[in-house]
Write an enzyme that holds these catalytic residues in place. Structure first.
Site, mmCIF file in Angstrom:
data_model
loop_
_atom_site.group_PDB
_atom_site.id
_atom_site.type_symbol
_atom_site.label_atom_id
_atom_site.label_comp_id
_atom_site.label_asym_id
_atom_site.label_seq_id
_atom_site.Cartn_x
_atom_site.Cartn_y
_atom_site.Cartn_z
ATOM 1 N N LYS A 88 4.240 1.734 -0.725
ATOM 2 C CA LYS A 88 5.477 1.145 -1.254
ATOM 3 C C LYS A 88 6.678 2.032 -0.977
ATOM 4 C CE LYS A 88 3.641 -1.675 -5.056
ATOM 5 N NZ LYS A 88 4.266 -2.998 -4.911
ATOM 6 N N LYS B 229 8.070 -14.107 3.578
ATOM 7 C CA LYS B 229 6.685 -14.090 3.067
ATOM 8 C C LYS B 229 6.539 -15.085 1.921
ATOM 9 C CE LYS B 229 3.076 -10.897 1.603
ATOM 10 N NZ LYS B 229 2.762 -9.470 1.488
ATOM 11 N N ASN C 285 4.912 -11.072 -9.687
ATOM 12 C CA ASN C 285 5.068 -10.093 -10.769
ATOM 13 C C ASN C 285 6.513 -9.771 -11.139
ATOM 14 O OD1 ASN C 285 2.254 -9.771 -10.977
ATOM 15 N ND2 ASN C 285 2.302 -8.542 -9.116
ATOM 16 N N THR C 286 7.462 -10.470 -10.547
ATOM 17 C CA THR C 286 8.866 -10.322 -10.942
ATOM 18 C C THR C 286 9.343 -11.697 -11.383
ATOM 19 O OG1 THR C 286 9.245 -8.471 -9.443
ATOM 20 C CG2 THR C 286 11.193 -9.705 -10.128
ATOM 21 N N ASN D 161 -3.213 -7.269 -9.180
ATOM 22 C CA ASN D 161 -2.167 -6.290 -9.488
ATOM 23 C C ASN D 161 -0.993 -6.982 -10.153
ATOM 24 O OD1 ASN D 161 0.594 -5.975 -7.884
ATOM 25 N ND2 ASN D 161 -0.860 -7.034 -6.521
ATOM 26 N N ARG D 162 -0.387 -6.233 -11.065
ATOM 27 C CA ARG D 162 0.884 -6.688 -11.640
ATOM 28 C C ARG D 162 1.859 -5.493 -11.683
ATOM 29 N NH1 ARG D 162 -2.700 -7.493 -16.239
ATOM 30 N NH2 ARG D 162 -2.507 -5.817 -17.774
ATOM 31 N N THR E 259 -0.263 -15.142 3.466
ATOM 32 C CA THR E 259 0.456 -15.342 2.227
ATOM 33 C C THR E 259 0.460 -14.061 1.386
ATOM 34 O OG1 THR E 259 -1.449 -15.927 0.863
ATOM 35 C CG2 THR E 259 -0.407 -17.709 2.074
ATOM 36 N N ASN E 260 1.193 -14.150 0.278
ATOM 37 C CA ASN E 260 1.139 -13.125 -0.769
ATOM 38 C C ASN E 260 -0.100 -13.371 -1.650
ATOM 39 O OD1 ASN E 260 2.046 -11.098 -2.642
ATOM 40 N ND2 ASN E 260 4.127 -11.492 -1.910
ATOM 41 N N THR E 261 -0.167 -12.697 -2.780
ATOM 42 C CA THR E 261 -1.291 -12.850 -3.712
ATOM 43 C C THR E 261 -1.209 -14.194 -4.446
ATOM 44 O OG1 THR E 261 0.020 -11.728 -5.400
ATOM 45 C CG2 THR E 261 -1.477 -10.368 -4.099
ATOM 46 N N GLY F 286 -7.230 -11.685 2.317
ATOM 47 C CA GLY F 286 -8.684 -11.595 2.370
ATOM 48 C C GLY F 286 -9.263 -11.195 3.707
ATOM 49 N N SER G 70 6.195 -12.628 -4.620
ATOM 50 C CA SER G 70 5.439 -11.797 -5.555
ATOM 51 C C SER G 70 5.423 -12.481 -6.914
ATOM 52 C CB SER G 70 6.089 -10.422 -5.688
ATOM 53 O OG SER G 70 5.509 -9.763 -6.801
ATOM 54 N N TYR H 253 0.844 -1.197 0.000
ATOM 55 C CA TYR H 253 0.000 0.000 0.000
ATOM 56 C C TYR H 253 0.878 1.246 0.000
ATOM 57 C CZ TYR H 253 -3.103 3.754 1.169
ATOM 58 O OH TYR H 253 -3.753 4.953 1.125
ATOM 59 N N GLY I 16 4.792 -5.067 -10.271
ATOM 60 C CA GLY I 16 6.184 -5.402 -10.568
ATOM 61 C C GLY I 16 7.188 -4.537 -9.819
ATOM 62 N N PHE I 17 6.939 -4.330 -8.538
ATOM 63 C CA PHE I 17 7.890 -3.620 -7.654
ATOM 64 C C PHE I 17 8.262 -2.229 -8.175
ATOM 65 C CE2 PHE I 17 9.907 -7.827 -5.906
ATOM 66 C CZ PHE I 17 8.825 -7.989 -5.075
HETATM 67 C C1 LIG Z 1 -1.601 -3.425 -5.156
HETATM 68 C C2 LIG Z 1 -0.862 -4.421 -4.334
HETATM 69 C C3 LIG Z 1 0.515 -4.331 -4.206
HETATM 70 C C4 LIG Z 1 1.211 -5.263 -3.433
HETATM 71 N N1 LIG Z 1 2.560 -5.156 -3.302
HETATM 72 C C5 LIG Z 1 3.227 -6.046 -2.509
HETATM 73 C C6 LIG Z 1 4.626 -5.944 -2.323
HETATM 74 O O1 LIG Z 1 5.284 -5.028 -2.818
HETATM 75 N N2 LIG Z 1 5.237 -6.886 -1.551
HETATM 76 C C7 LIG Z 1 4.535 -7.907 -0.940
HETATM 77 O O2 LIG Z 1 5.104 -8.742 -0.246
HETATM 78 N N3 LIG Z 1 3.204 -7.999 -1.094
HETATM 79 C C8 LIG Z 1 2.547 -7.112 -1.854
HETATM 80 N N4 LIG Z 1 1.190 -7.221 -1.990
HETATM 81 C C9 LIG Z 1 0.484 -8.344 -1.332
HETATM 82 C C10 LIG Z 1 -0.120 -7.934 0.004
HETATM 83 O O3 LIG Z 1 0.857 -7.519 0.911
HETATM 84 C C11 LIG Z 1 -0.922 -9.110 0.612
HETATM 85 O O4 LIG Z 1 -0.024 -10.173 0.869
HETATM 86 C C12 LIG Z 1 -2.020 -9.603 -0.309
HETATM 87 O O5 LIG Z 1 -2.629 -8.541 -0.993
HETATM 88 C C13 LIG Z 1 -3.087 -10.391 0.431
HETATM 89 O O6 LIG Z 1 -3.700 -9.603 1.423
HETATM 90 P P1 LIG Z 1 -5.105 -8.830 1.168
HETATM 91 O O7 LIG Z 1 -6.056 -9.840 0.595
HETATM 92 O O8 LIG Z 1 -5.511 -8.321 2.511
HETATM 93 O O9 LIG Z 1 -4.804 -7.733 0.212
HETATM 94 C C14 LIG Z 1 0.491 -6.301 -2.760
HETATM 95 C C15 LIG Z 1 -0.898 -6.364 -2.873
HETATM 96 C C16 LIG Z 1 -1.575 -5.438 -3.643
HETATM 97 C C17 LIG Z 1 -3.079 -5.542 -3.736
#
Ligand SMILES: Cc1cc2nc3c(=O)[nH]c(=O)nc-3n(C[C@H](O)[C@H](O)[C@H](O)COP(=O)(O)O)c2cc1C
Length: 352
Positions: free
Chosen positions: A65, A210, A174-175, A110-111, A238-240, A289, A172, A63, A113-114
């Site tokens: 970054k 993570k 996206n990388t 989202n994509r 977890t991550n996405t 979620g 992630s 959120y 990509g850092f």
């Molecule tokens: C727009 C966006 C950007 C994200 N950027 C990162 C990131 O830079 N590094 C990371 O570890 N996770 C990133 N995440 C993943 C979130 O930290 C989180 O793990 C994921 O969205 C699941 O939680 P949520 O369902 O509450 O969003 C990102 C998620 C979103 C939606």
């Protein structure tokens, strides 16, 4: 939710999601968003990796970054805040559009990509972080880096002195090739390098790992083994996800990582599997979620010592944070718990 926040959210949903995200940051920076201030009770106070948290509800990475709204986030009711991901060099990220709302599913893809301002700039901002509150940084690697392991160490060395924890983000989607670092041998070498760099910092920030929700049972077991061997301080699960099961929205086939409601069940199952394997040896942070106090409580009962959220705020506003923390306090009280720690993992066997 206040009328002001309702109007704000309505307006943000009229513009494209990345613009809305930027506007929400600007509104926070300008002090236009009503914030709850810190939320804590004796029941909500907890400790993870020797870090004292006023409550167990954290902001997930992605959120903020670039660490541009630290002061506001410190007043939003979070128990801890994770900024980043930061990479050694600044990079623009993927071409736009790269953020998509899935309103019917209460999700986003989202994509990015850092995309970020780079470790030097982010470290300078973190140096002005609020004195109180818990702040951590998500570590990333540059897209064109030939040595991703070195990138994680580099960002840690640059920004680590300013934070309470860092997160090794190998999940992630996206990388390119980043997730390959979750394999046993690669992960082991990466964590060894990061921990050794951390140990040479005066403030020795905690190191979290993570992981992705898309790992198989065997891969998860490998991650748990490596995390134990390298003495990781906590695992964030977890991550996405790359999964697209059960989605209804028009944007469901966009490439990238899916977050929000559809991720809840899978990320909680992965969390519980890790909780069973680790049996309290490494604390877990449950993400994916979370959009209500009941869902935060479910993650805790599945094995999380704390939770993080991001996507639900896009649909329910930042006032969701104190609402979840206070709701969690009530749920713990109702079930007769004196503190969060007592509820951690009590339902982890139910996810087999
Ligand atoms: C727009 C966006 C950007 C994200 N950027 C990162 C990131 O830079 N590094 C990371 O570890 N996770 C990133 N995440 C993943 C979130 O930290 C989180 O793990 C994921 O969205 C699941 O939680 P949520 O369902 O509450 O969003 C990102 C998620 C979103 C939606």
């Amino acid at each position: 939710m206040s009328t002001l926040e309702k109007i704000g959210l309505w307006a943000l949903h009229k513009v494209d999601p990345e613009t809305a995200h930027g506007l929400s940051l600007r509104a926070l920076r300008m002090g236009l968003v009503p914030l709850s201030g810190p939320v804590t009770t004796t029941r909500l106070k907890t400790t993870i990796a020797n870090i004292d948290l006023p409550n167990p509800v954290g902001l997930a990475a992605g959120y903020d970054k670039n660490a541009v709204v630290l002061a506001a986030l410190g007043r939003a009711g979070f128990g801890f805040v994770e900024v980043g991901a930061a990479t050694p060099r600044p990079q623009p990220g993927n071409p736009k559009p790269r953020l998509f709302r899935l309103a019917k599913d209460h999700a986003v893809i989202n994509r990015f990509g850092f995309n970020n301002d780079g470790a030097d700039v982010i470290a300078a901002r973190l140096a002005h972080r609020p004195k109180s509150g818990v702040f951590g940084l998500n570590l990333g690697a540059n897209k064109d880096s030939a040595d991703k392991r070195h990138d994680f160490v580099n960002v840690l060395q640059t920004c680590g002195p300013q934070v309470d924890f860092v997160t090794v983000n190998v999940s992630s989607p996206n990388t390119e090739n980043l997730r390959d670092l979750q394999g046993k041998a690669e992960l082991s070498e990466l964590l060894k390098a990061v921990i050794s760099a951390r140990d040479s910092l005066a403030n020795t920030p905690a190191v979290f790992l993570k992981i992705a929700p898309d790992l198989s049972g065997a891969e998860l077991a490998d991650v748990a083994d490596v995390a134990l061997a390298q003495k990781i301080d906590a695992i964030i699960a977890t991550n996405t996800t790359l999964s697209r099961v059960g989605l209804q929205s028009a944007n469901k086939n966009q490439a990238g990582g899916l977050s929000g409601q559809p991720l809840f069940d899978r990320s909680t199952t992965v969390l519980a599997a890790l909780a069973r394997q680790l049996d309290g040896q490494i604390p877990l942070i449950g993400v994916g979620g979370v959009g209500s106090a009941t869902q935060a409580y479910t993650k805790i009962k599945a094995g999380a010592s704390a939770v993080q959220l991001y996507t639900a705020m896009a649909f329910q506003g930042i006032s969701l944070v104190p609402k979840i923390a206070r709701g969690l306090d009530e749920l713990l009280e109702k079930d007769g718990f004196d503190n969060v720690a007592q509820a951690v993992g009590i339902e982890k066997e139910d996810y087999k």
